[in-house]
Design a protein around this motif. Sequence first.
Motif, PDB file in Angstrom:
ATOM      1  N   ALA A  88       0.825  -1.214   0.000  1.00  0.00           N
ATOM      2  CA  ALA A  88       0.000   0.000   0.000  1.00  0.00           C
ATOM      3  C   ALA A  88       0.859   1.264   0.000  1.00  0.00           C
ATOM      4  N   ARG A  89       1.978   1.226   0.691  1.00  0.00           N
ATOM      5  CA  ARG A  89       2.855   2.412   0.750  1.00  0.00           C
ATOM      6  C   ARG A  89       3.632   2.606  -0.544  1.00  0.00           C
ATOM      7  N   LEU A  90       3.612   1.581  -1.408  1.00  0.00           N
ATOM      8  CA  LEU A  90       4.312   1.645  -2.692  1.00  0.00           C
ATOM      9  C   LEU A  90       3.341   1.195  -3.784  1.00  0.00           C
ATOM     10  N   PRO A  91       2.376   2.047  -4.129  1.00  0.00           N
ATOM     11  CA  PRO A  91       1.279   1.628  -5.013  1.00  0.00           C
ATOM     12  C   PRO A  91       1.704   1.195  -6.411  1.00  0.00           C
ATOM     13  N   ASP A  92       2.812   1.694  -6.917  1.00  0.00           N
ATOM     14  CA  ASP A  92       3.236   1.327  -8.272  1.00  0.00           C
ATOM     15  C   ASP A  92       4.136   0.098  -8.295  1.00  0.00           C
ATOM     16  N   MET A  93       4.380  -0.478  -7.130  1.00  0.00           N
ATOM     17  CA  MET A  93       5.275  -1.621  -7.034  1.00  0.00           C
ATOM     18  C   MET A  93       4.594  -2.881  -7.541  1.00  0.00           C
ATOM     19  N   PRO A  94       5.237  -3.602  -8.459  1.00  0.00           N
ATOM     20  CA  PRO A  94       4.667  -4.893  -8.861  1.00  0.00           C
ATOM     21  C   PRO A  94       4.739  -5.869  -7.686  1.00  0.00           C
ATOM     22  N   ARG A  95       4.003  -6.940  -7.790  1.00  0.00           N
ATOM     23  CA  ARG A  95       3.954  -7.937  -6.719  1.00  0.00           C
ATOM     24  C   ARG A  95       5.361  -8.472  -6.421  1.00  0.00           C
ATOM     25  N   VAL A  96       5.699  -8.494  -5.162  1.00  0.00           N
ATOM     26  CA  VAL A  96       6.995  -9.012  -4.712  1.00  0.00           C
ATOM     27  C   VAL A  96       6.763 -10.421  -4.184  1.00  0.00           C
ATOM     28  N   THR A  97       7.622 -11.349  -4.566  1.00  0.00           N
ATOM     29  CA  THR A  97       7.533 -12.717  -4.066  1.00  0.00           C
ATOM     30  C   THR A  97       8.884 -13.114  -3.469  1.00  0.00           C
ATOM     31  N   ALA A  98       8.903 -14.252  -2.825  1.00  0.00           N
ATOM     32  CA  ALA A  98      10.130 -14.708  -2.179  1.00  0.00           C
ATOM     33  C   ALA A  98      10.273 -16.217  -2.310  1.00  0.00           C
ATOM     34  N   SER A  99      11.493 -16.667  -2.122  1.00  0.00           N
ATOM     35  CA  SER A  99      11.792 -18.089  -2.012  1.00  0.00           C
ATOM     36  C   SER A  99      12.297 -18.322  -0.600  1.00  0.00           C
ATOM     37  N   ILE A 100      11.970 -19.495  -0.059  1.00  0.00           N
ATOM     38  CA  ILE A 100      12.305 -19.789   1.330  1.00  0.00           C
ATOM     39  C   ILE A 100      12.982 -21.146   1.431  1.00  0.00           C
ATOM     40  N   GLY A 101      14.051 -21.178   2.217  1.00  0.00           N
ATOM     41  CA  GLY A 101      14.730 -22.420   2.560  1.00  0.00           C
ATOM     42  C   GLY A 101      14.606 -22.643   4.060  1.00  0.00           C
ATOM     43  N   ILE A 102      14.285 -23.858   4.456  1.00  0.00           N
ATOM     44  CA  ILE A 102      14.059 -24.187   5.867  1.00  0.00           C
ATOM     45  C   ILE A 102      15.017 -25.303   6.268  1.00  0.00           C
ATOM     46  N   ALA A 103      15.639 -25.145   7.434  1.00  0.00           N
ATOM     47  CA  ALA A 103      16.513 -26.197   7.956  1.00  0.00           C
ATOM     48  C   ALA A 103      16.302 -26.339   9.451  1.00  0.00           C
ATOM     49  N   PRO A 104      16.283 -27.579   9.949  1.00  0.00           N
ATOM     50  CA  PRO A 104      16.192 -27.769  11.394  1.00  0.00           C
ATOM     51  C   PRO A 104      17.486 -27.302  12.050  1.00  0.00           C
ATOM     52  N   LEU A 105      17.355 -26.771  13.226  1.00  0.00           N
ATOM     53  CA  LEU A 105      18.518 -26.293  13.969  1.00  0.00           C
ATOM     54  C   LEU A 105      18.799 -27.300  15.066  1.00  0.00           C
ATOM     55  N   GLY A 106      19.850 -28.037  14.920  1.00  0.00           N
ATOM     56  CA  GLY A 106      20.217 -29.038  15.911  1.00  0.00           C
ATOM     57  C   GLY A 106      21.514 -28.642  16.571  1.00  0.00           C
ATOM     58  N   HIS A 107      22.057 -29.538  17.333  1.00  0.00           N
ATOM     59  CA  HIS A 107      23.361 -29.285  17.933  1.00  0.00           C
ATOM     60  C   HIS A 107      24.426 -29.474  16.859  1.00  0.00           C
ATOM     61  N   HIS A 108      25.119 -28.411  16.529  1.00  0.00           N
ATOM     62  CA  HIS A 108      26.163 -28.469  15.506  1.00  0.00           C
ATOM     63  C   HIS A 108      27.504 -28.094  16.108  1.00  0.00           C
ATOM     64  N   LEU A 109      27.749 -28.549  17.315  1.00  0.00           N
ATOM     65  CA  LEU A 109      29.024 -28.330  17.987  1.00  0.00           C
ATOM     66  C   LEU A 109      29.416 -26.865  18.002  1.00  0.00           C
ATOM     67  N   GLY A 110      28.441 -26.001  18.197  1.00  0.00           N
ATOM     68  CA  GLY A 110      28.705 -24.573  18.304  1.00  0.00           C
ATOM     69  C   GLY A 110      28.878 -23.862  16.981  1.00  0.00           C
ATOM     70  N   SER A 111      28.822 -24.587  15.872  1.00  0.00           N
ATOM     71  CA  SER A 111      29.000 -23.975  14.565  1.00  0.00           C
ATOM     72  C   SER A 111      27.649 -23.676  13.940  1.00  0.00           C
ATOM     73  N   LEU A 112      27.542 -22.510  13.351  1.00  0.00           N
ATOM     74  CA  LEU A 112      26.312 -22.154  12.643  1.00  0.00           C
ATOM     75  C   LEU A 112      26.423 -22.477  11.155  1.00  0.00           C
ATOM     76  N   ASP A 113      27.587 -22.951  10.734  1.00  0.00           N
ATOM     77  CA  ASP A 113      27.780 -23.226   9.318  1.00  0.00           C
ATOM     78  C   ASP A 113      26.794 -24.256   8.784  1.00  0.00           C
ATOM     79  N   SER A 114      26.557 -25.327   9.521  1.00  0.00           N
ATOM     80  CA  SER A 114      25.682 -26.394   9.026  1.00  0.00           C
ATOM     81  C   SER A 114      24.245 -25.931   8.820  1.00  0.00           C
ATOM     82  N   PRO A 115      23.580 -25.337   9.823  1.00  0.00           N
ATOM     83  CA  PRO A 115      22.192 -24.924   9.574  1.00  0.00           C
ATOM     84  C   PRO A 115      22.088 -23.830   8.518  1.00  0.00           C
TER      85      PRO A 115
END
Length: 166
Positions: A88-115
């Motif tokens: 609504a604040r950007l009336p001339d804007m065409p429809r914006v869409t997105a892609s989503i990736g989901i990953a479970p967050l488990g114990h990764h030995l303190g590293s965030l690289d895996s998730p």
Amino acid sequence: MQALKDAEIGFYLIMIDLDQFHTINDWSGHLLGDKVLAEVGDRLSRIEEAGDIRAVARLGGDQFGCLTIRDPDRVAARILTAISEPMARLPDMPRVTASIGIAPLGHHLGSLDSPLRDADHALVAAKRAGGNTARQFDKPVLFNCDHVKIEGLVAEEGLEPPTRGL
């Protein structure tokens, strides 16, 4: 990043990337692109306030990250709907869409690289599916991403396809 470090098993990392965002910047300018990013951030914050998301952050560029303990597919559907609603604040804007990736967050030995890597692989699968969709990480998603790369390289180089490991 701190919310990711503090999260426990049972959380899911949701990585969001706006589809064709470079087109907005290229055709309409970075000022409008910044307004779109702010609007998407506001929409994600409203979902956070409703309790479906525990943390929201802009990861960089047109990419956002969220944490949830709820059904990640339902949360992703809610995010896709919220992002694609007219701005609504950007009336001339065409429809914006997105892609989503989901990953479970488990114990990764303190590293965030895996998730982060797992969510990114799922995000690539969502982009390859045409965007405006979500994919959860699992081993076949990772395998399919690598398989497509290998097939492309084989065809490009005129090589014999590998017979083992695929």
